[in-house]
Design a protein around this motif. Sequence first.
Motif, short mmCIF file in Angstrom:
data_model
loop_
_atom_site.label_atom_id
_atom_site.label_comp_id
_atom_site.label_asym_id
_atom_site.label_seq_id
_atom_site.Cartn_x
_atom_site.Cartn_y
_atom_site.Cartn_z
N SER A 90 0.84 -1.19 0.00
CA SER A 90 0.00 0.00 0.00
C SER A 90 0.88 1.24 0.00
N GLU A 91 0.43 2.27 -0.69
CA GLU A 91 1.18 3.52 -0.73
C GLU A 91 0.84 4.42 0.44
N LEU A 92 -0.15 4.04 1.25
CA LEU A 92 -0.49 4.81 2.44
C LEU A 92 0.62 4.65 3.48
N GLU A 93 0.94 5.72 4.13
CA GLU A 93 1.98 5.70 5.16
C GLU A 93 1.47 4.93 6.39
N THR A 94 2.23 3.94 6.82
CA THR A 94 1.88 3.15 8.00
C THR A 94 2.84 3.49 9.13
N PRO A 95 2.33 3.88 10.28
CA PRO A 95 3.22 4.17 11.41
C PRO A 95 4.05 2.93 11.80
N ARG A 96 5.26 3.17 12.21
CA ARG A 96 6.16 2.08 12.60
C ARG A 96 5.52 1.26 13.73
N GLY A 97 5.59 -0.06 13.59
CA GLY A 97 5.03 -0.96 14.59
C GLY A 97 3.56 -1.29 14.40
N GLN A 98 2.92 -0.68 13.41
CA GLN A 98 1.50 -0.92 13.16
C GLN A 98 1.26 -2.07 12.18
N GLY A 99 2.29 -2.56 11.54
CA GLY A 99 2.14 -3.61 10.54
C GLY A 99 2.15 -3.03 9.14
N ALA A 100 2.58 -3.81 8.19
CA ALA A 100 2.67 -3.37 6.80
C ALA A 100 1.32 -3.52 6.11
N ALA A 101 0.92 -2.51 5.35
CA ALA A 101 -0.34 -2.55 4.63
C ALA A 101 -0.11 -3.06 3.21
N TRP A 102 -1.00 -3.95 2.75
CA TRP A 102 -0.93 -4.53 1.42
C TRP A 102 -2.29 -4.38 0.76
N GLU A 103 -2.30 -4.34 -0.58
CA GLU A 103 -3.53 -4.24 -1.35
C GLU A 103 -3.60 -5.39 -2.33
N CYS A 104 -4.78 -6.01 -2.43
CA CYS A 104 -5.01 -7.08 -3.39
C CYS A 104 -5.77 -6.52 -4.58
N ALA A 105 -5.19 -6.61 -5.76
CA ALA A 105 -5.84 -6.08 -6.96
C ALA A 105 -6.98 -6.98 -7.42
N ALA A 106 -6.96 -8.25 -7.05
CA ALA A 106 -8.00 -9.18 -7.50
C ALA A 106 -9.33 -8.95 -6.78
N CYS A 107 -9.31 -8.80 -5.46
CA CYS A 107 -10.56 -8.64 -4.71
C CYS A 107 -10.75 -7.22 -4.18
N ASN A 108 -9.79 -6.34 -4.46
CA ASN A 108 -9.87 -4.93 -4.09
C ASN A 108 -9.95 -4.73 -2.57
N ARG A 109 -9.24 -5.55 -1.82
CA ARG A 109 -9.20 -5.42 -0.36
C ARG A 109 -7.81 -4.97 0.08
N ALA A 110 -7.77 -4.33 1.22
CA ALA A 110 -6.50 -3.94 1.84
C ALA A 110 -6.42 -4.62 3.19
N PHE A 111 -5.21 -5.01 3.58
CA PHE A 111 -5.00 -5.68 4.86
C PHE A 111 -3.61 -5.35 5.37
N ARG A 112 -3.39 -5.62 6.66
CA ARG A 112 -2.08 -5.39 7.27
C ARG A 112 -1.50 -6.68 7.80
N LEU A 113 -0.19 -6.75 7.75
CA LEU A 113 0.55 -7.87 8.33
C LEU A 113 1.41 -7.35 9.46
N LYS A 114 1.40 -8.07 10.57
CA LYS A 114 2.23 -7.67 11.70
C LYS A 114 2.77 -8.94 12.36
N PHE A 115 4.08 -9.01 12.51
CA PHE A 115 4.71 -10.13 13.18
C PHE A 115 4.55 -9.94 14.69
N LEU A 116 3.96 -10.91 15.35
CA LEU A 116 3.70 -10.79 16.78
C LEU A 116 4.80 -11.41 17.63
N GLY A 117 5.48 -12.43 17.14
CA GLY A 117 6.55 -13.07 17.89
C GLY A 117 6.50 -14.58 17.74
N LEU A 118 7.46 -15.25 18.32
CA LEU A 118 7.52 -16.71 18.29
C LEU A 118 6.77 -17.30 19.47
#
Length: 74
Positions: free
Chosen positions: A21-49
């Motif tokens: 995603s080209e939207l600015e995501t604050p550090r620690g909030q998770g990376a934003a991604w966009e799916c062109a197929a279903c037109n949805r946006a989502f975030r990924l965040k690593f929580l830990g082991l």
Amino acid sequence: MSERAAPFHCPYCGDEDLRPSELETPRGQGAAWECAACNRAFRLKFLGLLASGLQAAHHDGAHTDRLHGEGSDS
């Protein structure tokens, strides 16, 4: 370690046409991604082991060794 982890599939539709995603995501909030197929946006965040995951992996390895004849009592 990189701030972004790249997903391989959309968690909603399973398609591979993902873009950061080209939207600015604050550090620690998770990376934003966009799916062109279903037109949805989502975030990924690593929580830990998980400690329980490490114990299960160790247990499975011990079981595999016994199947190959290693570590048996006979």
